[in-house]
Design a protein around this motif. Sequence first.
Motif, short mmCIF file in Angstrom:
data_model
loop_
_atom_site.label_atom_id
_atom_site.label_comp_id
_atom_site.label_asym_id
_atom_site.label_seq_id
_atom_site.Cartn_x
_atom_site.Cartn_y
_atom_site.Cartn_z
N THR A 155 -32.67 6.13 -1.81
CA THR A 155 -32.56 7.36 -1.39
C THR A 155 -31.35 7.66 -0.35
O THR A 155 -31.49 6.76 0.50
N GLY A 156 -31.04 8.61 -0.21
CA GLY A 156 -29.89 9.07 0.82
C GLY A 156 -28.86 7.90 0.88
O GLY A 156 -28.44 7.37 -0.01
N PRO B 198 -37.00 14.93 5.09
CA PRO B 198 -36.26 13.82 5.97
C PRO B 198 -36.42 13.75 7.31
O PRO B 198 -36.70 12.57 7.83
N GLN C 164 -28.58 16.79 -6.08
CA GLN C 164 -28.72 15.08 -6.26
C GLN C 164 -27.92 14.41 -7.19
O GLN C 164 -27.00 13.20 -6.98
N VAL D 167 -30.69 9.82 10.26
CA VAL D 167 -30.89 10.12 8.80
C VAL D 167 -31.76 9.18 8.24
O VAL D 167 -31.83 7.75 8.53
N ASN D 168 -32.64 9.71 7.18
CA ASN D 168 -33.42 8.80 6.70
C ASN D 168 -32.80 7.46 6.04
O ASN D 168 -31.76 7.38 5.44
N TYR E 100 -38.65 12.05 0.57
CA TYR E 100 -37.40 11.69 1.07
C TYR E 100 -36.54 13.04 1.26
O TYR E 100 -35.56 12.98 2.02
N TYR E 101 -36.46 13.91 0.28
CA TYR E 101 -35.73 14.97 0.15
C TYR E 101 -36.47 15.95 0.78
O TYR E 101 -35.89 16.95 1.48
N ASN F 73 -25.59 15.09 0.21
CA ASN F 73 -26.84 14.64 0.06
C ASN F 73 -27.94 15.44 0.72
O ASN F 73 -27.49 15.91 2.15
N LYS F 74 -29.17 15.79 0.36
CA LYS F 74 -30.04 16.56 0.99
C LYS F 74 -30.61 15.98 2.16
O LYS F 74 -30.92 16.56 3.20
N THR F 75 -30.51 14.55 2.45
CA THR F 75 -30.86 13.72 3.39
C THR F 75 -30.16 13.88 4.54
O THR F 75 -30.50 13.28 5.71
N GLU G 280 -39.37 11.70 7.81
CA GLU G 280 -39.27 10.26 7.62
C GLU G 280 -38.53 9.84 8.69
O GLU G 280 -38.93 8.45 9.07
#
Length: 445
Positions: free
Chosen positions: A113-114, A274, A391, A107-108, A270-271, A417-419, A277
């Motif tokens: 973020t994240g 991911p 978010q 995961v990012n 980042y969204y 979370n989207k990440t 990233e």
Amino acid sequence: MDGKKYSVVIAGGGSTFTPGFVLDLIKSQDKFPMRQLKFYDNDAERQKKIGEAVKIIMKERAPQIKFSYTTDPKEAFTDVDFVMGSIRVGKYHMRSLDEKIPLKYGVNGQETTGPGGMAYGLRSIPAIIQIIDWMQEYSPNAWMINYSNTIAIVAEACRRLRPNAKIINICDMPIDDMDRMAAICGLDSWHDIDFNYYGLNHFGWWKEVRNKKTGEDLMPKLKEYVKDHGYWVGGDYDKDTEASWEATFKKVADDYKMDPETLPNNYMQYYYFPQYEVANADPKHTRTDEIREHRQKIVFGECERIVKAGTAKNNIWDISGLHSEYIVDIIHAIAYNTHEKFLANCENNGAISNMDPDSIVEVPALFGADGIQPMATGKAGRFQRGLMMEQQTCEKLVVDAYVEHSYQKMLQAFALNKTVPDASVAKKILDDMIPVNAPYWPELK
Ligand code: NAD
Ligand code: LMR
């Protein structure tokens, strides 16, 4: 101007951004005259390294301004007009873990973020609330301008826990992006740009970008450039830009393609991407390591050099940085009630017409002696609204977790979370983060 001279305290005196900010304050004495500058930090040793160099800078360049640094809150927050919030709770040791723990699970791993950003936000809440309380106790008329991250979570915590506090939560990332837009269009700086922007912190879009003087719509020119190059300017403009930032600004070309009607904040990558990233990250060498090798080395090395030489002549901050120049502009707008327009993170209350009134959003606002007046930005696109709803719910759940000491809420924040691809991954990351965050987080039950 009424002849008033201001007193400022920088909370997080040991921050790598402090010397540059001080130099910009000194340069702005005709615009924002000061009588006192103080630093406050809870790490005496770290602050001393910056403080001793700044002592020399102040003696040489602004002897009329009284300067001191302290770890005593009463001394720090008494008799001040502005508190600048520049703390990093857990410092770079914890940032490194925020980045590396999620990466372990594919995961990012990123500062704001994240899961890393949420972990950092949860650490920052009690420290910022404490600073607000000291400010209210010792200097009740002061304003706090906070840029300690994770801003969206800090702002939500302030909204709920200290709704009447005189705190404004700001971010310099859109300024950096706008300065790049100005360069792309052949203008001098972000000061030449007028804009309409909406979103959350590190999560937003420009609806309009104009030449401030002529009113010319710059969007067509920018879109043509950004679709191939992102916000990467190159040449002299980017001669000191670090490798990871180069990749970030170039990636905006792909972010832009997700909605060609608007221009994205560079953090959208980042969204949106991911997996990209993660694939491009080195779990053993993240942004923290890059900063340790670059910014920290440069800042602390330069402070040491100044102290040894006993002079600040030809220091590296004589060329002003965007970050601190922008903050001086903001405190000037409040001190002199100019109602100049900047972005702020604040309660929505209709600023984005199709977002909940109690959302924390990042929108243009007029800054004056009475604080900020957020502006109406219109309606968010369906795509953007969907992203923001998800978010900002994560951000609210982190504050729930803080208030209720709730493991469940923090787990929901991570899982939503989207990440993060899956709730079991969210749980693994959270369970790794809990023991290392024990000195800073409430006990999550
Ligand atoms: P840094 O680690 O170099 O400095 C932060 C300082 O805060 C350290 O000296 C540390 O000892 C101190 N500190 C930590 N907890 C504290 C507490 N409870 N009370 C007082 N001092 C405390 O960090 P940095 O890289 O210079 O960043 C400073 C802050 O600014 C961070 O929160 C960062 O995320 C933020 N930042 C924000 C923006 C923005 O525009 N929003 C831009 C850049 C940096
Ligand atoms: C970074 O440099 O990665 C972040 O810390 C953002 C900033 O400039 O502090």
